[in-house]
Design an enzyme around this catalytic site. Structure first.
Site, PDB file in Angstrom:
ATOM      1  N   CYS B  33      42.782  80.904  19.945  1.00 18.60           N
ATOM      2  CA  CYS B  33      42.189  79.575  20.054  1.00 18.60           C
ATOM      3  C   CYS B  33      43.258  78.521  20.231  1.00 18.60           C
ATOM      4  O   CYS B  33      42.954  77.350  20.416  1.00 18.60           O
ATOM      5  CB  CYS B  33      41.372  79.242  18.825  1.00 18.60           C
ATOM      6  SG  CYS B  33      40.065  80.403  18.528  1.00 18.60           S
ATOM      7  N   CYS B 102      40.534  70.262  14.434  1.00 19.12           N
ATOM      8  CA  CYS B 102      41.884  70.462  13.902  1.00 19.12           C
ATOM      9  C   CYS B 102      41.914  70.048  12.431  1.00 19.12           C
ATOM     10  O   CYS B 102      42.608  70.669  11.618  1.00 19.12           O
ATOM     11  CB  CYS B 102      42.913  69.640  14.666  1.00 19.12           C
ATOM     12  SG  CYS B 102      42.950  69.949  16.435  1.00 19.12           S
TER      13      CYS B 102
HETATM   14  S1  FES Z   1      44.920  73.070  18.099  1.00 16.44           S
HETATM   15 FE1  FES Z   1      43.687  73.094  19.874  1.00 16.44          FE
HETATM   16  S2  FES Z   1      42.830  71.154  19.866  1.00 16.44           S
HETATM   17 FE2  FES Z   1      44.054  71.102  18.118  1.00 16.44          FE
END
Ligand code: FES
Ligand SMILES: Cc1ncc(COP(=O)(O)O)c(C=O)c1O
Ligand SMILES: Cc1ncc(COP(=O)(O)O)c(C=O)c1O
Ligand code: FES
Lengths: 393, 144, 393
Positions: B33, B102
């Site tokens: 991700c 985040c």
């Molecule tokens: S780590 Fe991918 S948007 Fe913040």
């Protein structure tokens, strides 16, 4: 003022002063509507005719094969939808690649929802298609091959001449998105058997919001924007007169300066790549080592993430871009990097630096001085790097 | 795009690093991700006396980790458990919509380190009963 | 230099110096791509945000309801096709009028070839629709009413408020082509129940090649140009940054100066109409005597033909336009004039003079001095006039 080093020429370019000078009279003085028959209209019309010729000349086409659009994306949409619907009776199959610009990909996906079938060709680790894949993808229902000349992220150049040859033999219409290639590679639509080609002015030191579609004489296409009789009834709307004038000038300049431009950006680009490879560990170059745009460098830095890299560089006045998902707000990293077979982590750490006519050797030196430090700082924060240092990798 | 506060925590992150023999370690997210946060806690008498982090991720991932460490340092375990992603966002003077996740990650990282601490010490911590650190909270919200 | 009197403001306007001044930095210095996250990109993004707010404010909308396009024609195409295809499951019937701009009419005709049914409302002798006609045209399958605010040729203003009310009651989406009305009439999309509205910058002293579509929040629409995530994923393509900046400024100026502008052009226009009516025989005013754009005058001179009139005026430095078939290269005279019920001969003799902010009283005096002579000269050549003189009519 803070030092600012712009290395994002593939995103957009500053306009050249010569281009602006050419455009200026057309805003406030020679402002006529080219469709009007009075003198204001006629002087506007003449300016457009000249631009059309300049553009045609730069790609080896005839003036009446050039149609101005509102940009590269409109040109792509028009070419693909226009050809698809105009040839619906002949077939419903389109061939493209996995690494096209979204203006092509999303248009193809839209057509898939509307009864068309699309083959997305794979690319190799350097981003090139396999000619045999293309050959075997062509079938009786194939009405269009749309393949980009050069990729905007990794700079990889496709074997357009071979593709054009095959398209011609198989009598399939061939559209090329040359938005990135134009001004960076000599293009002749006849030598390459290109039937339609998309261009955009803002990538070649011309104005934003103006593009063009080359349509070979005799190619049947539907309009995307219906209305007035502009662009020989194929693209309605009052012409973007200063934009067209600027595009013509930018195309003429690009054509004249092509060799010098390529030489200039290539030397700097090679210096940049060499320097980074020497100074930074765990880095690789994305894209093809030779078949790539002269100004394109695309690195994958392991263990770090592209957006934080971009932000850190931006604090130092260095402007680049990244295929990281975090930059785009979408879930997946760039479809181009994924198509190369890169892992998610590696794709996330990509940095594209693209060089242009205003880039100087000092700019590159500055990047070579700062970038390694930035990479190092971010790696020190990275839990992935920890493992490498700890010998776990 | 980012507030000055975010940029400050991104450029000058507080408490970066590792703690040897940490009392609690939490790691959330995955590289797929594009973000991994790792949080280390030193806990004395139920109080977080030291905290360090490492993050692989975007500017906002780094900034949220940084401020989260500041927000829990010196707090009791119970107080730290009250940390919400919303509080993190507020402390940073806001985050862009597509970056809210985040901050969720930062909250998760703290909770995950506390869970590790609780397990190691066979404690039952109120608020962690339903917590699953492996749950995927990486939702990039689309703007419409 | 020869005297030049521009009276074709409905075709296009010269850009105001203030607009150009606002745009200039965005060509060569602040040239970033608004999608880029670095400082160049962010300053571009900010400029676009500001323009969007300026435009929104000028029509009483919210900033996130404004979508920039490549012009008025693109906005019309997008609105109509986008709504049609997004609501295909609800119905296939569209209502418009016979006097729309070609960007609307040809788009509707295109949809008719693709499974949609279109009702073209008649207009009265002054160019206004009948509200009862509209009411009875609405049926269960009706998904869209698209009616222009004010007509580009004859200047007639439609009863938009009543239409909006009906559309709202019947829950039919209402699109308004306000390309000519914007900057000449105070428009509030909420008061008027407008769901979508097309605008174009070059009609209000802004740049060519930039327009906008207002889309009310919650209205479902398909994209016309697919690709990148620009304009909140609804209209792809690198933004025309200087164009957008210029449009924002032009909209803000139009909004600020609306009353003074209307006053200025109306006084001159009324003087022009009065003067011509007094000095020339066998002439009529096309369009509505009151419900008309403040700067629009459209005359029908009997016994003569529009193109020859235009050319003669052009020789004198006067720039106007005509609905004559000879001007457009098509066989029939303007569909607008025909829809008013004018005979072919009368329609052929039409002359549109449109007045703007830079028009002076001397300009009008000059026209009043020259135009009657021109008309007379052409009539002396006309076999039709001969008969009148001979008392045969
Ligand atoms: S780590 Fe991918 S948007 Fe913040
Ligand atoms: C009423 C009306 N609609 C649409 C248009 C098209 O706008 P554009 O020329 O900006 O495409 C015009 C002008 O040409 C117009 O007058
Ligand atoms: C390869 C490619 N195609 C199409 C486009 C779209 O062009 P424009 O931004 O002018 O719409 C771009 C650039 O954005 C591009 O790089
Ligand atoms: S009279 Fe010549 S085109 Fe109409």
């Amino acid at each position: 003022m803070k030092k600012r080093v712009y290395l994002d020429y593939s995103a957009t370019t500053p306009m050249k002063q010569e281009v602006l000078d050419e455009m200026l009279p057309y805003f406030t003085e020679k402002f006529g509507n080219p469709s009007s028959i009075h003198s204001f209209g006629r002087e506007a019309k003449q300016a457009i005719d000249l631009s059309r010729e300049q553009l045609a000349k730069s790609i080896g086409a005839k003036a009446d094969e050039i149609f101005f659009t509102g940009g590269g994306s409109e040109a792509d949409n028009w070419a693909i939808k226009g050809i698809a619907y105009a040839n619906r009776d002949k077939g419903n199959h389109i061939i493209t690649t996995k690494i096209e610009h979204h203006a092509v990909l999303h248009t193809c996906e839209y057509l898939e929802k509307n009864g068309f079938e699309v083959t997305y060709l794979e690319v190799d680790a350097h981003g090139r298609i396999n000619i045999d894949d293309l050959k075997s993808a062509i079938k009786d229902q194939t009405i269009l091959i749309t393949i980009m000349f050069a990729n905007n992220e990794i700079g990889t150049i496709q074997p357009i001449k071979e593709i054009g040859q095959i398209a011609k033999e198989k009598k399939v219409i061939f559209h090329v998105d040359a938005v990135q290639a134009f001004g960076n590679i000599k293009i002749n639509v006849n030598d390459l058997n290109i039937d339609l080609m998309s261009l955009s002015a803002h990538k070649v030191y011309g104005p934003k919001g103006i593009g063009a579609l080359y349509i070979r004489k005799g190619v049947k296409i539907h309009s995307l924007i219906h209305g007035g009789a502009q662009e020989r009834r194929r693209r309605a709307g009052t012409e973007n007169l200063p934009g067209i004038v600027g595009f013509g000038k930018a195309a003429a300049l690009a054509d004249e300066n092509l060799e010098a431009h390529i030489q200039h950006v290539k030397v700097l680009r090679d210096k940049l790549i060499k320097g980074i490879m020497e100074k930074v560990g765990y880095v690789r170059l994305n894209g093809h080592p030779e078949h790539r745009l002269p100004g394109n460098a695309n690195f994958a830095f392991e263990f770090i993430e592209g957006e934080s890299l971009l932000l850190s560089l931006d604090m130092l006045g260095i402007a680049g871009s990244s295929g990281s998902a975090c930059t785009s707000g979408s879930l997946d990293p760039s479809h181009v990097l994924m198509a190369l077979g890169l892992s998610h982590e590696i794709a996330h750490g990509s940095l594209r630096l693209t060089i242009g006519d205003f880039t100087t050797e000092e700019d590159i030196d500055y990047v070579l001085q700062e970038l390694p430090k930035v990479v190092d700082r971010l790696r020190q924060m990275s839990p992935l790097y920890e493992k490498v240092k700890g010998g776990q990798k | 795009m980012y507030s000055d506060k975010v940029m400050d925590h991104f450029m000058n992150p507080r408490n970066v690093g590792e703690i040897e023999n940490a009392d609690g370690i939490g790691e959330v997210g995955n590289a797929k991700c594009g973000d991994i946060m790792k949080m280390y806690l030193k806990i004395d008498d139920g109080v977080i006396v030291d905290v360090k982090f490492k993050t692989f991720g975007c500017g906002s991932a780094i900034a949220t980790s940084s401020i989260a460490t500041e927000m829990i340092k010196g707090k009791t375990v119970e107080e730290a458990l009250q940390l919400t992603n919303r509080a993190v966002v507020e402390a940073l003077d806001g985050l862009p919509a597509q970056k809210i996740h985040c901050s969720v990650l930062a909250e998760q990282a703290v909770k995950s380190a506390l869970l590790d601490y609780a397990r190691k010490n066979s404690l039952q911590l109120a608020g962690l009963e339903d917590f699953d650190p492996t749950e995927d909270h990486h939702h990039h919200e689309e703007e419409h």
